[in-house]
Design a protein around this motif. Structure first.
Motif, PDB file in Angstrom:
ATOM      1  N   GLU A  81     -41.250   0.938 -19.798  1.00 27.70           N
ATOM      2  CA  GLU A  81     -42.667   0.554 -19.753  1.00 27.70           C
ATOM      3  C   GLU A  81     -43.001  -0.438 -20.873  1.00 27.70           C
ATOM      4  OE1 GLU A  81     -44.627   4.333 -19.834  1.00 27.70           O
ATOM      5  OE2 GLU A  81     -43.757   4.859 -17.886  1.00 27.70           O
ATOM      6  N   SER A 113     -41.657  -3.977 -20.299  1.00 25.13           N
ATOM      7  CA  SER A 113     -42.352  -4.819 -19.333  1.00 25.13           C
ATOM      8  C   SER A 113     -43.409  -5.679 -20.006  1.00 25.13           C
ATOM      9  CB  SER A 113     -42.960  -3.956 -18.231  1.00 25.13           C
ATOM     10  OG  SER A 113     -43.911  -3.070 -18.779  1.00 25.13           O
ATOM     11  N   ALA A 144     -33.156   2.000 -14.662  1.00 26.34           N
ATOM     12  CA  ALA A 144     -34.225   1.304 -13.942  1.00 26.34           C
ATOM     13  C   ALA A 144     -33.749   0.796 -12.585  1.00 26.34           C
ATOM     14  CB  ALA A 144     -34.757   0.153 -14.784  1.00 26.34           C
ATOM     15  N   ARG A 199     -33.723   3.170  -9.380  1.00 29.07           N
ATOM     16  CA  ARG A 199     -34.966   3.797  -8.947  1.00 29.07           C
ATOM     17  C   ARG A 199     -34.854   4.253  -7.493  1.00 29.07           C
ATOM     18  NH1 ARG A 199     -41.194   1.618  -8.616  1.00 29.07           N
ATOM     19  NH2 ARG A 199     -41.742   2.552 -10.614  1.00 29.07           N
ATOM     20  N   ASN A 241     -45.281  -2.779  -5.378  1.00 24.23           N
ATOM     21  CA  ASN A 241     -44.576  -2.520  -6.631  1.00 24.23           C
ATOM     22  C   ASN A 241     -44.145  -3.827  -7.290  1.00 24.23           C
ATOM     23  OD1 ASN A 241     -44.082   0.603  -6.612  1.00 24.23           O
ATOM     24  ND2 ASN A 241     -43.688  -0.120  -4.523  1.00 24.23           N
ATOM     25  N   LYS A 295     -45.142  -5.601  -9.762  1.00 28.04           N
ATOM     26  CA  LYS A 295     -44.968  -5.590 -11.213  1.00 28.04           C
ATOM     27  C   LYS A 295     -43.613  -4.991 -11.601  1.00 28.04           C
ATOM     28  CE  LYS A 295     -46.817  -5.004 -15.617  1.00 28.04           C
ATOM     29  NZ  LYS A 295     -45.408  -5.236 -15.941  1.00 28.04           N
ATOM     30  N   TYR A 296     -43.275  -3.889 -10.962  1.00 25.42           N
ATOM     31  CA  TYR A 296     -41.982  -3.271 -11.238  1.00 25.42           C
ATOM     32  C   TYR A 296     -40.838  -4.223 -10.924  1.00 25.42           C
ATOM     33  CZ  TYR A 296     -37.772  -0.599 -10.167  1.00 25.42           C
ATOM     34  OH  TYR A 296     -36.472  -0.179 -10.081  1.00 25.42           O
ATOM     35  N   ASP A 305     -40.539  -6.922 -13.462  1.00 22.88           N
ATOM     36  CA  ASP A 305     -39.888  -6.402 -14.667  1.00 22.88           C
ATOM     37  C   ASP A 305     -38.375  -6.344 -14.488  1.00 22.88           C
ATOM     38  OD1 ASP A 305     -42.273  -6.162 -15.903  1.00 22.88           O
ATOM     39  OD2 ASP A 305     -42.497  -4.007 -15.573  1.00 22.88           O
TER      40      ASP A 305
END
Lengths: 194, 194, 194, 194
Positions: free
Chosen positions: C20, C23, C64, C67, C96, C98-99, C102
């Motif tokens: 987190e 990011s 990550a 996931r 998702n 933003k994920y 990142d």
DNA sequence: TATGAATGAGAATTCATTCAT
DNA sequence: TATGAATGAATTCTCATTCAT
């Protein structure tokens, strides 16, 4: 801050100061920050001249172990007796005992913290240098000269480490007597018969 | 891990192992964690037996420097000649050279990292202990015994630090000859006349 | 501070928090000190769980990139049309985004700062994992599934880096149309005849 | 070093070399000193041309992202088919894949390390420039051209980051087929009905 | 007693930037 | 203009020591 023209000159200047500092604290108790502060430069400048702390130790030991020994030889004349020649060495070590103790301390740090390759190279050279000085100064074969060398090292080490200090001159005197007699007997009698 | 009933016994066991470890690495290159791991205990347990690393060094040096010297004395008979007695010492040092080199290294670390009070106390005691062993073993006055002691220290130190190693026996032989002759002459002639 | 029973559990917890944080800042702009402060632990604790910053990056990327993708597959029924299946993927990426951005940023840092061996291992696994998800979800041969995968990656990358942001749905819509038509045509006509 | 009369010319020369260096190492792994050494100038000179490292990155990315695209357009004739036009783009990207991968890497560094204001300005311009090239080259409305643009970006990114490299031409081929069919169908049928 | 997770001050080293020459 | 020595804040990482369990 003056612009330093001679890079090598300045490096030697730093090494000299570092040696002095070292005699009080030891390799591991002088941090690069402390060292820089003491020398009046920034850590960056230190690293400008020496790539690492280990390298600094190596360069410093290299310099320190090459201390000019002409002062000893200059006090010796061609026709001086062995007893006198040895006395000059004994006096020199006694008068510079602090320096030689520092060299002992330093040599242990050097043993511990330098690359063994670098250690070998530098120590071999130092050994030859001191060895030659004894050979030339005493006018003896290397092996015998080394006996004197080793005894004086032992004396310096002993007085460094055992605090109820033994009197330098008294002990040296015994050694001087036995050494000179021994050499004389050897040269008279051919080998080492009495 | 066997249940150790005797607390002191166990402490000595740890100190002994630490000495071995130390001889390879040096005080600062052995971390308390490594040490604990090597000894098969947790850091907590280590601190249960020794309040600090410095204390550990001190206790360890104390123990190491009291190594039983009866082995030397046991090899000497009342009517042995000085030459023989000295030979026993030389042999003992040669055969345990690694141990004595470790003591040299250790003594420097001890010099650097212990409280000077503690250093003084322990080293004075060690000095007396070794001094007595030489006096008893050689049956000589302290000062002369110390000359031999110092030469052997010097030899150990020299061979530790200068890698183009000098032959132990050859050098020792010279010293033995000159030492024995000197002592004999002294005792014959009254003082130190030739 | 509660005693942590499950070492691995706690490590994952730290990794999650790190992701987190990452990011917002990026690998190189989060110092270990900052990171520790943000996670509410000391730097020492951080190093207790991760041997180095690089290792932390690697473990974090590993976590990550794994996931859980079951969320996508769960929204797909066996008799759903390709159009619907693709729509689920498009929606998932959009929701998702933003994920995934990142992950793009992270993958570049990972490319730059990890050992190439570790990079290869982890990325190959991640590739297979995502590839399989597309193959299963779209029920297509790997190569075709990969085309969709790549387009969506491109879209995420483009919208990350080019700020006059293109509308996600509009562009995706074009791709969905052409992709579905193409697949349909292929399956009807045997190969890729219209 | 030849005397460079044209200040701007020289600056471009430095930027070009920096781009090459950067492609191997990344923004943070090239120090100003290294960079200066590689370019054969002093750090002082570097700072004479670029006020800061960040500025250097910005100018460099600005230059790199404006790489002349006339080479693409020159290979296209007015009456070429869409399939051919797209093939020219695909070929161009494949033949300059390393350059485009560097741009991807660079764009992430630029995203991370430039001022967001500067980032916005430069990236918007770059976007327009590439966008226009696709629009002109493909002779399509912007949105559709962008779909091709994005797919090719995705392909470059994917092959950079996932090491079990997918075959460029095979994947591109699928996309080319679907893209051309889709556009043809759209233009025939009015909108995007089948 | 024994454990080992947690601490945090402090170490060596780096590097963008400045500025006297 | 050009140089490169000098700067020093900031970075990663270490390690003796503590303490809740």
């Amino acid at each position: 801050m003056p612009k330093i023209i001679d890079h090598d000159e300045y490096r030697k200047h730093l090494l000299q100061k570092y040696f002095e500092l070292f005699s009080h604290k030891g390799y591991l108790d002088v941090t690069m920050r402390q060292l820089a502060a003491e020398l009046g430069v920034s850590t960056g400048t230190l690293y400008h001249y020496f790539p690492s702390k280990k390298d600094l130790l190596e360069q410093m030991f290299h310099m320190a172990s090459r201390r000019d020994s002409s002062a000893v030889l200059d006090q010796i004349q061609d026709d001086d007796s062995l007893a006198h020649r040895l006395q000059v060495f004994v006096d020199y070590v006694r008068d510079n005992e602090k320096y030689f103790q520092d060299i002992v301390l330093l040599s242990i740090d050097f043993y511990r913290f330098s690359d063994s390759q670098e250690f070998f190279t530098v120590m071999t050279e130092a050994d030859r240098y001191y060895g030659n000085t004894f050979v030339e100064g005493l006018q003896l074969e290397p092996e015998l000269a080394l006996v004197a060398n080793i005894f004086l090292n032992g004396l310096v080490y002993h007085r460094l480490v055992f605090p109820e200090t033994v009197p330098f001159d008294e002990l040296a005197h015994h050694f001087q007597e036995m050494f000179v007699s021994y050499v004389k007997a050897r040269h008279e009698g051919g080998d080492n018969s009495p």
